[in-house]
Design a protein around this motif. Structure first.
Motif, PDB file in Angstrom:
ATOM      1  N   UNK A 115       0.818  -1.207   0.000  1.00 18.78           N
ATOM      2  CA  UNK A 115       0.000   0.000   0.000  1.00 18.78           C
ATOM      3  C   UNK A 115       0.856   1.262   0.000  1.00 18.78           C
ATOM      4  N   UNK A 116       0.262   2.337  -0.475  1.00 18.64           N
ATOM      5  CA  UNK A 116       0.880   3.663  -0.372  1.00 18.64           C
ATOM      6  C   UNK A 116      -0.236   4.690  -0.268  1.00 18.64           C
ATOM      7  N   UNK A 117       0.099   5.837   0.290  1.00 19.03           N
ATOM      8  CA  UNK A 117      -0.908   6.900   0.420  1.00 19.03           C
ATOM      9  C   UNK A 117      -0.249   8.256   0.252  1.00 19.03           C
ATOM     10  N   UNK A 118      -1.071   9.259  -0.059  1.00 12.87           N
ATOM     11  CA  UNK A 118      -0.613  10.639  -0.225  1.00 12.87           C
ATOM     12  C   UNK A 118      -1.032  11.436   1.003  1.00 12.87           C
ATOM     13  N   UNK A 119      -0.070  11.994   1.721  1.00 15.49           N
ATOM     14  CA  UNK A 119      -0.353  12.847   2.877  1.00 15.49           C
ATOM     15  C   UNK A 119      -0.321  14.330   2.533  1.00 15.49           C
ATOM     16  N   UNK A 120       0.505  14.699   1.559  1.00 15.32           N
ATOM     17  CA  UNK A 120       0.717  16.097   1.170  1.00 15.32           C
ATOM     18  C   UNK A 120       0.594  16.207  -0.343  1.00 15.32           C
ATOM     19  N   UNK A 136       2.981  27.108  -7.854  1.00 15.25           N
ATOM     20  CA  UNK A 136       4.420  27.252  -7.727  1.00 15.25           C
ATOM     21  C   UNK A 136       5.079  25.966  -7.296  1.00 15.25           C
ATOM     22  N   UNK A 137       6.317  26.091  -6.823  1.00 15.02           N
ATOM     23  CA  UNK A 137       7.076  24.914  -6.418  1.00 15.02           C
ATOM     24  C   UNK A 137       6.556  24.387  -5.077  1.00 15.02           C
ATOM     25  N   UNK A 138       6.203  23.129  -5.061  1.00 13.92           N
ATOM     26  CA  UNK A 138       5.697  22.494  -3.840  1.00 13.92           C
ATOM     27  C   UNK A 138       6.144  21.036  -3.840  1.00 13.92           C
ATOM     28  N   UNK A 139       5.535  20.221  -3.032  1.00 15.90           N
ATOM     29  CA  UNK A 139       5.952  18.829  -2.926  1.00 15.90           C
ATOM     30  C   UNK A 139       4.734  17.936  -2.745  1.00 15.90           C
ATOM     31  N   UNK A 140       4.833  16.751  -3.288  1.00 12.77           N
ATOM     32  CA  UNK A 140       3.867  15.685  -3.043  1.00 12.77           C
ATOM     33  C   UNK A 140       4.595  14.660  -2.170  1.00 12.77           C
ATOM     34  N   UNK A 141       3.948  14.224  -1.081  1.00  9.62           N
ATOM     35  CA  UNK A 141       4.642  13.315  -0.164  1.00  9.62           C
ATOM     36  C   UNK A 141       3.643  12.369   0.495  1.00  9.62           C
ATOM     37  N   UNK A 142       4.167  11.261   0.953  1.00 14.31           N
ATOM     38  CA  UNK A 142       3.287  10.288   1.595  1.00 14.31           C
ATOM     39  C   UNK A 142       4.061   9.158   2.231  1.00 14.31           C
ATOM     40  N   UNK A 143       3.357   8.067   2.454  1.00 18.01           N
ATOM     41  CA  UNK A 143       3.915   6.882   3.109  1.00 18.01           C
ATOM     42  C   UNK A 143       3.659   5.659   2.232  1.00 18.01           C
ATOM     43  N   UNK A 144       4.488   4.629   2.394  1.00 15.69           N
ATOM     44  CA  UNK A 144       4.297   3.358   1.681  1.00 15.69           C
ATOM     45  C   UNK A 144       4.730   2.228   2.603  1.00 15.69           C
TER      46      UNK A 144
END
Length: 512
Positions: free
Chosen positions: A406-411, A420-428
């Motif tokens: 599994x994986x998920x998106x937290x941000x 603008x410049x940002x980030x995609x982040x999560x857990x797996x």
């Protein structure tokens, strides 16, 4: 004629209030008695526990999906609302015909008695709170409603009705006071809290390596790689958290073994302890859900305990039992191979919190909690899957429960982000296998490889991140994980029942 109709309606409302007050005072005295002689026999606890026992898989899944870790509060609230409606109806029935409403309230007390007596581990006085609830409620409703009935053909006058209201309000107040007193009494007897606070955990003979500095990406909104105890999810069947004095605790190992083994608390503390970082997950966790957490556990290997008992070659399962009667069917292999399957007594450097299994619980990497993570564990029965079933198996869940990739998106969080410049982040995660990579795509575009944080171990989740130039508009973001053995997370959706949710986590984001 109009006044007569109004008076009848008013009397019905008053009789309903009488029934409600009678139920409140009955429950209040029952809770006080339960707190003193048998806390687990609280009417709310035994009736709620019975409802949990009877609930099919879809009902459990729905409750957790709607209320998450607040499912128990929702259940107790629901029971209280139903009780209030039944009690109000009983008051009205009692006004119409003496004895009918009292019988209804007495029946509720009898229901509490039966529910308490059939609960696993019922104590010698489990019947008493239900009896008290029924008797007190019956007496109260009969005395209160009697004040609304005509005497010698004369309806109660204004003064009589004022006295009725005073008695009804007073009865309800007494009930509320006794409920509060019951909670205070329950708290006053919680010497187990002091025992836990004073407990010094033994030092581990095998310590876990320090969490790598690169394991935590420090991205706002991203779940921490080690979950604080206070934030660790809690899903179980116990409406009242068992409070077990370690001096009274023991673990019995029996069944298909060469010899039965009983381990006392002092004996357990004297055994060699080891630390292990393990991520636990609930089978009811939806794709992208939060019913998952990671901690550093301290405990003794279960395989060593089973070796002392001598496991039969024909056995393939261990049925672990909680002090409250919950059972879990764990594949024997998962408890005897090289993974860190522990009888745990510590969590993140402190004794297990009460709600997480104090004094001892099971922790098994690679399996969902419903088949492995038994809290307040008191028995391990070595057996076979064709001879015994865990608590949730006859309710429609599978009996093995291996963790799915599994994986998920937290941000980004909240569904919006600035351009603008940002980030995609999560857990797996895929405990006991490990995660080799995570891929992300935006608006069904090309899959992009995310950067993985340094993993603690194959038994824990891992953080990931991907830089993103967010452009104005509405966007869809998806992620998928790749396991250490090369498996790619499936895109085929599945509900949590019967063996865990699956599919890609997908979020919609508005960029402005």
């Amino acid at each position: 004629m109009t006044h007569a109709i109004v008076d009848k309606r008013t009397d019905r409302l008053r009789s309903a209030a009488a029934g409600l007050s009678a139920a409140v005072v009955g429950v209040g005295f029952a809770e006080l008695v339960a707190a003193i002689v048998e806390p687990a026999a609280s009417p709310f606890a035994v009736i709620g526990g019975g409802l949990i026992d009877l609930a099919p898989a879809w009902a459990k899944d729905t409750a957790i999906a709607l209320f998450g870790t607040g499912d128990k509060i929702a259940l107790i609230t629901g029971i209280a609302l139903v009780l209030a409606l039944v009690a109000a109806g009983a008051g009205i029935l009692e006004l119409r015909r003496s004895g009918i409403g009292a019988t209804v309230l007495g029946g509720l007390g009898a229901l509490a008695v039966v529910a308490a007596m059939i609960r696993p581990g019922a104590g010698p006085f489990a019947w008493l709170p239900g009896i008290v609830a029924g008797v007190v409620a019956v007496i109260a409703v009969r005395l209160l409603v009697r004040r609304l009935r005509p005497i010698d053909g004369l309806a109660p006058d204004g003064e009589d009705r004022r006295r009725f209201l005073i008695w009804t309000a007073g009865t309800a107040a007494v009930g509320i006071v006794t409920i509060i007193a019951g909670n205070i009494a329950r708290g006053a007897t919680r010497s187990v809290d002091a025992v836990r606070s004073a407990l010094q955990l033994p030092k581990a003979v095998r310590t876990a390596p320090a969490v790598p500095a690169g394991a935590e990406l420090d991205i706002p909104g991203l779940a921490p790689v080690v979950t604080p105890n206070v934030d660790f999810y809690r899903i179980d069947t116990a409406l009242i958290v068992p409070r077990i004095d370690p001096a009274d605790w023991s673990l019995r190992i029996h069944g298909m073994v060469d010899r039965e083994v009983v381990v006392s608390w002092d004996e357990l503390l004297a055994l060699p302890m080891q630390e292990a970082d393990v991520t636990l997950a609930c089978v009811s966790n939806e794709v992208g859900g939060s019913l998952i957490g990671n901690a550093r556990w301290l405990g003794h290997p279960v395989r060593e305990l089973l070796a002392r008992a001598g496991v039969s070659a024909d056995a393939d399962m261990v049925l672990s039992t909680s002090s409250d009667g919950f059972t879990a069917s764990t594949p024997l292999e998962a408890l005897t191979d090289d993974r860190d399957a522990l009888l745990a007594i510590g969590m993140n450097g402190e004794p297990l919190p009460m709600e997480h299994g104090f004094p001892a619980r099971m922790v098994v990497p690679g399996l969902y909690g419903y088949v492995s993570a038994t809290k307040w564990v008191t028995q391990l029965e070595v057996t076979r899957f064709d001879k015994a079933m865990g608590y949730w198996t006859p309710r429609g869940w599978s009996d093995h429960g291996p963790i799915k990739l599994q994986s998920r998106i937290d941000v980004p969080r909240g569904g919006s982000v600035d351009a603008g410049e940002t980030v995609i982040a999560g857990m797996a995660w895929q405990q006991h296998v490990g995660v080799e990579g995570v891929e992300v795509r935006v608006d069904d575009g090309e899959w992009q490889r995310a950067e993985l944080a340094e993993s603690i171990s194959a038994d824990t989740w891992v953080q990931w991140s991907l830089p993103w130039t967010a452009q104005s508009g509405r966007h869809t973001i998806e992620c998928r994980a790749i396991s250490a053995d090369g498996e790619t997370q499936t895109d085929q959706p599945a509900a949590p029942a019967p063996n865990g949710a699956q599919g890609w986590h997908r979020i919609d984001v508005t960029v402005s």
